[in-house]
Design a protein around this motif. Structure first.
Motif, PDB file in Angstrom:
ATOM      1  N   GLY A  56      52.397  14.743  44.317  1.00 42.63           N
ATOM      2  CA  GLY A  56      52.934  14.075  45.493  1.00 42.63           C
ATOM      3  C   GLY A  56      54.341  13.539  45.303  1.00 42.63           C
ATOM      4  N   GLN A  57      54.927  13.774  44.115  1.00 45.60           N
ATOM      5  CA  GLN A  57      56.273  13.280  43.827  1.00 45.60           C
ATOM      6  C   GLN A  57      57.290  14.412  43.873  1.00 45.60           C
ATOM      7  OE1 GLN A  57      56.773   9.893  43.316  1.00 45.60           O
ATOM      8  NE2 GLN A  57      54.596   9.848  43.867  1.00 45.60           N
ATOM      9  N   CYS A  58      58.413  14.171  44.528  1.00 41.96           N
ATOM     10  CA  CYS A  58      59.513  15.125  44.558  1.00 41.96           C
ATOM     11  C   CYS A  58      60.735  14.492  43.892  1.00 41.96           C
ATOM     12  CB  CYS A  58      59.839  15.532  45.989  1.00 41.96           C
ATOM     13  SG  CYS A  58      58.630  16.691  46.697  1.00 41.96           S
ATOM     14  N   VAL A  59      61.612  15.332  43.401  1.00 38.36           N
ATOM     15  CA  VAL A  59      62.758  14.859  42.612  1.00 38.36           C
ATOM     16  C   VAL A  59      64.064  15.349  43.224  1.00 38.36           C
ATOM     17  CG1 VAL A  59      63.852  14.915  40.337  1.00 38.36           C
ATOM     18  CG2 VAL A  59      61.354  14.837  40.510  1.00 38.36           C
ATOM     19  N   SER A  60      65.048  14.449  43.322  1.00 39.34           N
ATOM     20  CA  SER A  60      66.381  14.797  43.816  1.00 39.34           C
ATOM     21  C   SER A  60      67.407  14.570  42.713  1.00 39.34           C
ATOM     22  CB  SER A  60      66.759  13.946  45.033  1.00 39.34           C
ATOM     23  OG  SER A  60      65.900  14.207  46.125  1.00 39.34           O
ATOM     24  N   LEU A  61      68.242  15.574  42.482  1.00 35.56           N
ATOM     25  CA  LEU A  61      69.342  15.445  41.532  1.00 35.56           C
ATOM     26  C   LEU A  61      70.623  15.258  42.320  1.00 35.56           C
ATOM     27  CD1 LEU A  61      68.526  18.451  39.120  1.00 35.56           C
ATOM     28  CD2 LEU A  61      67.565  16.143  39.089  1.00 35.56           C
ATOM     29  N   ASP A  62      71.205  14.082  42.229  1.00 38.77           N
ATOM     30  CA  ASP A  62      72.475  13.806  42.895  1.00 38.77           C
ATOM     31  C   ASP A  62      73.584  14.196  41.928  1.00 38.77           C
ATOM     32  OD1 ASP A  62      74.638  12.880  44.274  1.00 38.77           O
ATOM     33  OD2 ASP A  62      74.109  10.758  44.170  1.00 38.77           O
ATOM     34  N   THR A  63      74.187  15.360  42.132  1.00 41.10           N
ATOM     35  CA  THR A  63      75.183  15.887  41.200  1.00 41.10           C
ATOM     36  C   THR A  63      76.590  15.801  41.775  1.00 41.10           C
ATOM     37  OG1 THR A  63      75.357  18.208  41.898  1.00 41.10           O
ATOM     38  CG2 THR A  63      73.383  17.593  40.657  1.00 41.10           C
ATOM     39  N   ASP A  64      77.579  16.068  40.921  1.00 41.46           N
ATOM     40  CA  ASP A  64      78.972  16.105  41.380  1.00 41.46           C
ATOM     41  C   ASP A  64      79.197  17.204  42.413  1.00 41.46           C
ATOM     42  OD1 ASP A  64      79.645  14.054  39.655  1.00 41.46           O
ATOM     43  OD2 ASP A  64      80.372  15.379  38.062  1.00 41.46           O
ATOM     44  N   ALA A  65      78.317  18.210  42.410  1.00 46.57           N
ATOM     45  CA  ALA A  65      78.476  19.342  43.324  1.00 46.57           C
ATOM     46  C   ALA A  65      77.614  19.225  44.570  1.00 46.57           C
ATOM     47  CB  ALA A  65      78.142  20.647  42.594  1.00 46.57           C
ATOM     48  N   GLY A  66      76.769  18.200  44.646  1.00 47.90           N
ATOM     49  CA  GLY A  66      75.870  18.038  45.777  1.00 47.90           C
ATOM     50  C   GLY A  66      74.459  17.689  45.318  1.00 47.90           C
ATOM     51  N   VAL A  67      73.540  17.616  46.270  1.00 47.45           N
ATOM     52  CA  VAL A  67      72.167  17.189  45.976  1.00 47.45           C
ATOM     53  C   VAL A  67      71.235  18.403  45.878  1.00 47.45           C
ATOM     54  CG1 VAL A  67      70.194  15.850  46.795  1.00 47.45           C
ATOM     55  CG2 VAL A  67      72.527  14.961  47.097  1.00 47.45           C
ATOM     56  N   ILE A  68      70.387  18.380  44.842  1.00 45.74           N
ATOM     57  CA  ILE A  68      69.365  19.411  44.638  1.00 45.74           C
ATOM     58  C   ILE A  68      68.006  18.736  44.747  1.00 45.74           C
ATOM     59  CG2 ILE A  68      68.415  21.147  43.069  1.00 45.74           C
ATOM     60  CD1 ILE A  68      71.179  21.112  41.639  1.00 45.74           C
ATOM     61  N   GLU A  69      67.161  19.202  45.671  1.00 38.87           N
ATOM     62  CA  GLU A  69      65.830  18.629  45.843  1.00 38.87           C
ATOM     63  C   GLU A  69      64.778  19.599  45.317  1.00 38.87           C
ATOM     64  OE1 GLU A  69      65.271  17.482  49.897  1.00 38.87           O
ATOM     65  OE2 GLU A  69      67.083  16.225  49.950  1.00 38.87           O
ATOM     66  N   MET A  70      63.747  19.047  44.654  1.00 39.92           N
ATOM     67  CA  MET A  70      62.752  19.891  44.015  1.00 39.92           C
ATOM     68  C   MET A  70      61.338  19.350  44.211  1.00 39.92           C
ATOM     69  SD  MET A  70      64.749  20.627  40.405  1.00 39.92           S
ATOM     70  CE  MET A  70      64.825  18.874  40.017  1.00 39.92           C
ATOM     71  N   GLU A  71      60.366  20.258  44.276  1.00 43.87           N
ATOM     72  CA  GLU A  71      58.954  19.901  44.250  1.00 43.87           C
ATOM     73  C   GLU A  71      58.380  20.372  42.923  1.00 43.87           C
ATOM     74  OE1 GLU A  71      57.367  21.876  47.658  1.00 43.87           O
ATOM     75  OE2 GLU A  71      57.448  23.877  46.758  1.00 43.87           O
ATOM     76  N   LEU A  72      57.263  19.763  42.516  1.00 41.64           N
ATOM     77  CA  LEU A  72      56.693  20.023  41.193  1.00 41.64           C
ATOM     78  C   LEU A  72      55.277  20.574  41.291  1.00 41.64           C
ATOM     79  CD1 LEU A  72      57.937  16.706  39.543  1.00 41.64           C
ATOM     80  CD2 LEU A  72      59.106  18.921  39.575  1.00 41.64           C
ATOM     81  N   TYR A  73      54.845  21.307  40.249  1.00 40.66           N
ATOM     82  CA  TYR A  73      53.534  21.945  40.228  1.00 40.66           C
ATOM     83  C   TYR A  73      52.723  21.513  38.998  1.00 40.66           C
ATOM     84  CZ  TYR A  73      55.873  25.029  43.595  1.00 40.66           C
ATOM     85  OH  TYR A  73      56.564  25.527  44.678  1.00 40.66           O
ATOM     86  N   PRO A  74      52.248  20.261  38.990  1.00 37.26           N
ATOM     87  CA  PRO A  74      51.487  19.779  37.826  1.00 37.26           C
ATOM     88  C   PRO A  74      50.153  20.482  37.623  1.00 37.26           C
ATOM     89  CG  PRO A  74      51.362  18.205  39.632  1.00 37.26           C
ATOM     90  CD  PRO A  74      52.392  19.219  40.022  1.00 37.26           C
ATOM     91  N   GLU A  75      49.625  21.135  38.668  1.00 33.61           N
ATOM     92  CA  GLU A  75      48.372  21.868  38.505  1.00 33.61           C
ATOM     93  C   GLU A  75      48.542  23.055  37.559  1.00 33.61           C
ATOM     94  OE1 GLU A  75      50.052  23.179  42.572  1.00 33.61           O
ATOM     95  OE2 GLU A  75      50.186  21.478  41.199  1.00 33.61           O
ATOM     96  N   HIS A  76      49.788  23.501  37.369  1.00 34.37           N
ATOM     97  CA  HIS A  76      50.064  24.622  36.465  1.00 34.37           C
ATOM     98  C   HIS A  76      50.604  24.160  35.105  1.00 34.37           C
ATOM     99  CE1 HIS A  76      49.465  27.770  39.501  1.00 34.37           C
ATOM    100  NE2 HIS A  76      50.076  26.959  40.354  1.00 34.37           N
ATOM    101  N   ALA A  77      51.269  23.014  35.072  1.00 35.90           N
ATOM    102  CA  ALA A  77      51.883  22.518  33.834  1.00 35.90           C
ATOM    103  C   ALA A  77      51.881  20.990  33.849  1.00 35.90           C
ATOM    104  CB  ALA A  77      53.296  23.065  33.700  1.00 35.90           C
ATOM    105  N   PRO A  78      50.704  20.371  33.695  1.00 38.19           N
ATOM    106  CA  PRO A  78      50.597  18.914  33.850  1.00 38.19           C
ATOM    107  C   PRO A  78      51.440  18.083  32.881  1.00 38.19           C
ATOM    108  CG  PRO A  78      48.583  19.843  32.928  1.00 38.19           C
ATOM    109  CD  PRO A  78      49.412  20.991  33.397  1.00 38.19           C
TER     110      PRO A  78
END
Length: 226
Positions: A56-78
């Motif tokens: 249920g957690q998503c991650v955002s990388l605020d970089t010098d080039a812009g923002v990258i948003e990601m979702e995670l799959y702990p069911e495959h790699a906890p």
């Protein structure tokens, strides 16, 4: 294993008439450079989180080039997801750079030693902590987030990479554990920076990493056939 010298409790000397005399007990001199006791690893936010909580957690990388948003799959790699969330939440990735860029292949981040300022001893110890290998059936497609490692087993630590093109040779060998949901144009821009031997001439910095509950429905991970 290290051997230690053993001092006798008594030295027996044969005297006239077979009379034995016991020598005084010998003691080691006090050590002046004793090693400090090792402290236990500090608990981190997702140490005891279950798969549902981490998913249920998503991650955002605020970089010098812009923002990258990601979702995670702990069911495959906890454990890979747990490690990534802990590093992100505790600020370990903040001010690090994408220190390796392979054109038309990947951008790689997570090098704690690329942080702004000094890396403290606790940070250095955390950066060297490794996690179990979790190769899985997620395909290494464009936008997939995966864990970097050496050829040694269980050597992944903090380094991660994002693919800009599919790479089937990585399937089943590396722990793919997430996907970019927004900001692939930022990933592409980082992948096009000038490099020398895969080292960016001017690395793009991750200003801050934000972990927050996901909004919307997750995209199912594409997986290899059984």
């Amino acid at each position: 294993m290290r051997c230690r010298s053993i001092h006798p409790l008594a030295i027996f000397a044969c005297l006239a008439g077979s009379i034995f005399a016991q020598q005084p007990e010998l003691k080691d001199p006090p050590k002046t450079n004793t090693r400090p006791a090792t402290t236990a690893a500090k608990p981190e936010p997702f140490d005891k989180a279950d798969v549902k909580t981490m998913a249920g957690q998503c991650v955002s990388l605020d970089t010098d080039a812009g923002v990258i948003e990601m979702e995670l799959y702990p069911e495959h790699a906890p454990e890979t997801v747990r490690n990534f969330l802990n590093l992100a939440t505790t600020g370990m990735f903040d001010t690090t750079t994408f220190s390796r860029v392979v054109p038309d292949f990947v951008i790689q981040g997570g090098d704690i030693w690329s942080r702004d300022g000094k890396v403290s001893i606790p940070m250095g110890e955390r950066a060297r902590r490794t996690i179990p290998d979790e190769p899985n059936k997620i395909l290494h497609e464009r936008g997939v987030l995966s864990m970097a490692k050496t050829d040694e087993p269980n050597s992944a630590s903090t380094h991660f990479f994002i693919l800009v093109k599919p790479s089937p040779p990585l399937d089943g060998k590396f722990a793919a554990f997430g996907r970019v949901t927004k900001g692939m144009e930022v990933v592409d821009a980082i992948n096009k920076v000038p490099v020398t031997d895969e080292k960016p001439v001017k690395p793009v910095r991750i200003r801050k990493v934000i972990v927050a509950p996901c909004v919307g429905t997750r995209t199912p991970a594409s997986a290899m056939s059984p």
